[in-house]
Enzyme design. Structure first.
Site, PDB file in Angstrom:
ATOM      1  CG  ASP A  34     -77.053  36.596  32.449  1.00  0.00           C
ATOM      2  OD1 ASP A  34     -76.248  35.747  32.885  1.00  0.00           O
ATOM      3  OD2 ASP A  34     -77.486  37.526  33.153  1.00  0.00           O
ATOM      4  NE  ARG A  56     -71.501  39.067  21.201  1.00  0.00           N
ATOM      5  CZ  ARG A  56     -70.992  40.009  20.400  1.00  0.00           C
ATOM      6  NH1 ARG A  56     -69.705  40.325  20.498  1.00  0.00           N
ATOM      7  NH2 ARG A  56     -71.744  40.649  19.526  1.00  0.00           N
ATOM      8  CE  LYS A 147     -78.494  38.450  35.870  1.00  0.00           C
ATOM      9  NZ  LYS A 147     -77.095  37.982  35.768  1.00  0.00           N
ATOM     10  CD  GLU A 188     -77.774  38.458  40.160  1.00  0.00           C
ATOM     11  OE1 GLU A 188     -78.348  38.408  39.059  1.00  0.00           O
ATOM     12  OE2 GLU A 188     -76.560  38.254  40.293  1.00  0.00           O
ATOM     13  CD  GLU A 190     -72.780  39.798  42.694  1.00  0.00           C
ATOM     14  OE1 GLU A 190     -73.223  40.040  41.552  1.00  0.00           O
ATOM     15  OE2 GLU A 190     -71.664  39.282  42.909  1.00  0.00           O
ATOM     16  CE  LYS A 230     -77.501  34.673  39.506  1.00  0.00           C
ATOM     17  NZ  LYS A 230     -77.380  34.250  38.111  1.00  0.00           N
ATOM     18  CB  SER A 302     -78.510  30.972  39.199  1.00  0.00           C
ATOM     19  OG  SER A 302     -78.590  31.747  38.019  1.00  0.00           O
ATOM     20  CE1 TYR A 365     -71.781  37.209  35.465  1.00  0.00           C
ATOM     21  CE2 TYR A 365     -73.543  37.031  33.853  1.00  0.00           C
ATOM     22  CZ  TYR A 365     -72.533  36.451  34.586  1.00  0.00           C
ATOM     23  OH  TYR A 365     -72.238  35.122  34.421  1.00  0.00           O
TER      24      TYR A 365
HETATM   25  P1  13P Z   1     -71.589  34.539  38.541  1.00  0.00           P
HETATM   26  O1  13P Z   1     -72.048  33.147  38.900  1.00  0.00           O
HETATM   27  O2  13P Z   1     -70.464  34.570  37.553  1.00  0.00           O
HETATM   28  O3  13P Z   1     -71.385  35.422  39.726  1.00  0.00           O
HETATM   29  O4  13P Z   1     -72.785  35.207  37.720  1.00  0.00           O
HETATM   30  C1  13P Z   1     -74.079  34.863  37.839  1.00  0.00           C
HETATM   31  C2  13P Z   1     -74.933  35.975  37.383  1.00  0.00           C
HETATM   32  O5  13P Z   1     -75.884  35.777  36.662  1.00  0.00           O
HETATM   33  C3  13P Z   1     -74.626  37.330  37.871  1.00  0.00           C
HETATM   34  O6  13P Z   1     -75.624  38.216  37.544  1.00  0.00           O
END
Ligand code: 13P
Length: 365
Positions: A34, A56, A147, A188, A190, A230, A302, A365
């Protein structure tokens, strides 16, 4: 305190749980493909390929025309909006190609991070305004999950209360909107690996962040059985002088999850967060072997970078390399499928970029 509320109706609960369970079926995980246009541009620049719509599309076509044995280890693929509406050379929509392989299409629905005023360079994630309409359309167009990524940073003073509260709340709003529209939300939060912090600090921050997230999901009456988490694995900062082994990373990760994540959630689909392909596989394997705490959920992958680095290097933008690149994807997916069951033989999966560091500072991302 409000204690009168409803969960989604029985049909919707059943549908959400069915999707979430299928994504984390034993030995399966997600291919995160994504990348936004800008992020894909960086990946393509690494192999001297120009960032055009067509390039792409050709790259994603390579991924989605990989032999159907990929579905033995890949249950879902996360798409970017543009990719969802692209087609194979022969006119077949990508989303049909993916579904016909028995892989579940998902979609990134957040619109990226924005600064939080008054914070020390912390962020929240935007995209709620028209989210319900977008989710309804994505469901119609063949997606079954979504996501949304929030980012937290470890420094001396962060993550702040403001950032943890706000990001947990926005994830909960996103999750409830997805569920209303029949999409399983992948939640997610992170915690970035940037910094000099050690493993213990990473664990404590991850525990607090997840505690905020599950409080907010409860406040918003999100149906946990129809969600997936995630998270980052708990690793020390990229610039931490002390190195920790896979068993230590696994213990810190499993402890953090067991202290904060309800057993009702079917599974965890870890992001790779700049780990090398092999590191991400070994860590996942160690997590599944770890007996330091109870693990009532599936623990799988993922991965974006850690599933695609070798593929990109093998491809180099050349048609004659497509088969070789697809073989790299199958190999890495198999390795991660084994790791998701604690059955990977460390070092056994060699790839074009297996040991290459994939860390990107302050990663978007
Ligand atoms: P990475 O596995 O490259 O960290 O990315 C996964 C992802 O979807 C981040 O949002």
């Amino acid at each position: 305190m409000t204690t009168h509320f409803s969960y989604p109706d029985a049909n919707l609960r059943h549908e959400l749980k069915r999707i979430a369970d299928a994504i984390v079926a034993p030995g399966k995980g997600i291919l995160a493909a994504d990348e936004s246009v800008a992020t894909m541009g960086k990946r393509l620049a690494d192999i001297n390929v120009e960032n055009t719509d067509e390039n792409r599309r050709k790259y994603r076509q390579l991924l989605f025309t990989t032999d159907k044995c990929l579905a033995e280890n890949v249950s879902g693929v996360i798409l970017f909006h543009e990719t969802l509406y692209q087609n194979h050379d022969d006119g077949t929509p990508f989303v049909k190609l993916i579904r016909d392989k028995g892989i579940i299409p998902g979609i990134k629905v957040d619109k990226g991070v924005v600064p939080l005023m008054g914070s020390e360079s912390e962020t929240t994630t935007q995209g709620l305004d028209d989210l319900s309409q977008r989710c309804a359309q994505y469901k119609k167009d063949g997606c079954d999950f979504a996501k949304w990524r929030c980012v937290l940073k470890i420094t001396e003073n962060t993550p702040s209360y403001q950032a943890m509260l706000e990001n947990a709340n926005v994830l909960a709003r996103y999750a409830s909107i997805c569920q209303m529209n029949g999409l399983v939300p992948i939640v997610e939060p992170e915690v970035l690996p940037d910094g000099t912090h050690d493993l213990e600090r990473a664990q404590k921050v991850t525990e607090k962040v997840l505690a905020f997230v599950y409080k907010a999901l409860s406040d918003h009456h999100v149906y946990l059985e129809g969600t997936l988490l995630k998270p980052n694995m708990v690793t020390a900062g990229q610039s931490c002088p002390t190195k920790f082994n896979a068993a230590e990373v696994a213990k810190a990760t499993v402890q953090a999850l067991s202290r904060t994540m309800p057993a009702a959630v079917p599974g965890v689909t870890f992001l790779s967060g700049g780990q090398s392909e092999e590191e991400a596989t070994v860590h996942l394997d160690a997590i599944n072997r770890c007996k330091a705490a109870k693990k009532p959920w599936a623990l799988t992958f993922s991965y974006g970078r850690a599933l695609q680095a070798s593929v990109l290097r093998a491809w180099q933008g050349k048609d004659e390399n497509i088969k070789q690149a697809q073989d790299e994807l199958i190999k890495r997916a198999k390795a991660n499928g084994a790791a998701a069951q604690g059955m990977y033989e460390w070092g056994s999966c060699k790839g074009f970029a297996a040991d290459a560091g994939l860390f990107i500072k302050d990663h978007a991302y």
